[in-house]
Write a protein that holds these residues in place. Sequence first.
Motif, PDB file in Angstrom:
ATOM      1  N   ARG A 137      -3.680   4.900   1.378  1.00 54.51           N
ATOM      2  CA  ARG A 137      -2.760   4.169   2.262  1.00 54.51           C
ATOM      3  C   ARG A 137      -2.119   2.986   1.544  1.00 54.51           C
ATOM      4  N   GLN A 138      -2.895   2.318   0.718  1.00 56.62           N
ATOM      5  CA  GLN A 138      -2.352   1.176  -0.025  1.00 56.62           C
ATOM      6  C   GLN A 138      -1.282   1.619  -1.018  1.00 56.62           C
ATOM      7  N   VAL A 139      -1.537   2.723  -1.706  1.00 61.94           N
ATOM      8  CA  VAL A 139      -0.559   3.244  -2.658  1.00 61.94           C
ATOM      9  C   VAL A 139       0.738   3.602  -1.944  1.00 61.94           C
ATOM     10  N   ALA A 140       0.620   4.305  -0.811  1.00 62.94           N
ATOM     11  CA  ALA A 140       1.803   4.709  -0.057  1.00 62.94           C
ATOM     12  C   ALA A 140       2.554   3.506   0.475  1.00 62.94           C
ATOM     13  N   ALA A 141       1.830   2.517   1.001  1.00 63.52           N
ATOM     14  CA  ALA A 141       2.481   1.328   1.549  1.00 63.52           C
ATOM     15  C   ALA A 141       3.240   0.571   0.472  1.00 63.52           C
ATOM     16  N   GLY A 142       2.670   0.487  -0.725  1.00 63.15           N
ATOM     17  CA  GLY A 142       3.345  -0.202  -1.819  1.00 63.15           C
ATOM     18  C   GLY A 142       4.636   0.485  -2.218  1.00 63.15           C
ATOM     19  N   ALA A 143       4.617   1.812  -2.261  1.00 61.39           N
ATOM     20  CA  ALA A 143       5.825   2.560  -2.625  1.00 61.39           C
ATOM     21  C   ALA A 143       6.895   2.438  -1.546  1.00 61.39           C
ATOM     22  N   LEU A 144       6.498   2.517  -0.285  1.00 65.13           N
ATOM     23  CA  LEU A 144       7.469   2.404   0.810  1.00 65.13           C
ATOM     24  C   LEU A 144       8.084   1.017   0.878  1.00 65.13           C
ATOM     25  N   ALA A 145       7.318   0.010   0.439  1.00 70.83           N
ATOM     26  CA  ALA A 145       7.824  -1.361   0.431  1.00 70.83           C
ATOM     27  C   ALA A 145       8.675  -1.655  -0.795  1.00 70.83           C
ATOM     28  N   GLY A 146       8.831  -0.656  -1.667  1.00 67.64           N
ATOM     29  CA  GLY A 146       9.633  -0.853  -2.871  1.00 67.64           C
ATOM     30  C   GLY A 146       8.885  -1.563  -3.969  1.00 67.64           C
ATOM     31  N   ASP A 147       7.585  -1.336  -4.052  1.00 67.92           N
ATOM     32  CA  ASP A 147       6.755  -1.939  -5.095  1.00 67.92           C
ATOM     33  C   ASP A 147       7.140  -1.357  -6.455  1.00 67.92           C
ATOM     34  N   GLY A 148       7.861  -2.137  -7.248  1.00 67.32           N
ATOM     35  CA  GLY A 148       8.338  -1.648  -8.535  1.00 67.32           C
ATOM     36  C   GLY A 148       7.225  -1.289  -9.497  1.00 67.32           C
ATOM     37  N   LEU A 149       6.097  -2.025  -9.448  1.00 70.94           N
ATOM     38  CA  LEU A 149       4.999  -1.766 -10.367  1.00 70.94           C
ATOM     39  C   LEU A 149       4.365  -0.412 -10.092  1.00 70.94           C
ATOM     40  N   ALA A 150       4.158  -0.086  -8.806  1.00 70.86           N
ATOM     41  CA  ALA A 150       3.543   1.206  -8.457  1.00 70.86           C
ATOM     42  C   ALA A 150       4.428   2.370  -8.882  1.00 70.86           C
ATOM     43  N   GLY A 151       5.735   2.139  -8.943  1.00 74.02           N
ATOM     44  CA  GLY A 151       6.645   3.197  -9.326  1.00 74.02           C
ATOM     45  C   GLY A 151       6.843   3.330 -10.827  1.00 74.02           C
ATOM     46  N   HIS A 152       6.279   2.409 -11.610  1.00 74.29           N
ATOM     47  CA  HIS A 152       6.450   2.454 -13.063  1.00 74.29           C
ATOM     48  C   HIS A 152       5.622   3.576 -13.657  1.00 74.29           C
ATOM     49  N   GLU A 153       6.181   4.291 -14.631  1.00 75.10           N
ATOM     50  CA  GLU A 153       5.510   5.454 -15.216  1.00 75.10           C
ATOM     51  C   GLU A 153       4.136   5.112 -15.764  1.00 75.10           C
ATOM     52  N   LEU A 154       3.983   3.920 -16.357  1.00 72.87           N
ATOM     53  CA  LEU A 154       2.702   3.538 -16.938  1.00 72.87           C
ATOM     54  C   LEU A 154       1.626   3.353 -15.876  1.00 72.87           C
ATOM     55  N   VAL A 155       2.044   3.079 -14.643  1.00 75.19           N
ATOM     56  CA  VAL A 155       1.102   2.866 -13.549  1.00 75.19           C
ATOM     57  C   VAL A 155       0.959   4.115 -12.693  1.00 75.19           C
TER      58      VAL A 155
END
Length: 321
Positions: free
Chosen positions: A165-183
């Motif tokens: 849920r935390q991963v999904a919430a971060g992506a939906l909120a536009g969390d740039g770090l979670a979307g980075h290939e290294l992460v």
Amino acid sequence: MGGSSFRTGDVDEARQEIGARYYANTLDVIDTRGRPFAARLDTVRLGPLMIGDVGCGTDVRMRFGELGAFHLNAPQGGTMEVRQGRSGRRLLATPEEAMLLDPAGETFLDRWSWDCRSLSVKIDAAALRDRLEALLGRPPGGRLTLGTRLDITRGPGLSWVTFARQVAAGALAGDGLAGHELVARPLQEALLNGLLLAAEHPWRDELAHPGGPARPAPVKRATDAVRACPEHPFTTTELAALARVSVRRLQESFRQYVGMSPMAYVREVRLERVHEELRAGDPDGLSVGDVAWRWGFTHPGRFAAQYRARFGETPSRTLRG
């Protein structure tokens, strides 16, 4: 990794959107109290996983064919009642206990309650099995099946659901770090690893208490090459070159750390890929011979015998489901 939100009061639009993000389906409202249909899908694709927060706002039922993927439903409220496979065994997902569905078997969601918003996670079956092999350091040697129930009130089940849920919430909120290939890649592996540690299956204790020797680098180089392109006409000499060791050293290392010869490993991976494709395929549009040839089996009779010995049924039986 990117998140997407969808809202609609139209049943057909919801059916199409669920089909696009998860599985083809039929969807019917069965509410008797006049609650309005109000579907919401907040979803995030993370490599082999589709993670969603999904609800319909009224009682509905759905029907699917074979999912072709593992699937977890973890309600935040309300319930989901599901039947799957020939046995028609009934499963119930609640805020205390999530359900895990198998890739195989026709699936019926008999009642999705109006107050049920669920964490809905689709997990690619081949990716989960590959992760299991990487963690074990050898092929599992059997079909991966997961226990249908997962306690989400405590322990690994609660931790995994909270993490997803935390991963999904971060992506939906536009969390740039979670979307980075290294992460993103480590997040994918962490979610697959966590599910394999949380769910019931024959290898869970071994994963929870690892004790065997680690697979050495030459063996890993060879197995990685095979899993990346199992249809390639590998020879032991070529695999030894890729592993950067002698043929004899590679054969000895495979016997010690994998439990089979290099070419037996190639055959095992190919059989798994054929099995997965046949199980997910359309019997009217797929040929067993074409699938076998595509994955490197050039002798039909020998392939059929090896397949039956490995999976306990003929390839055509798998295709027919």
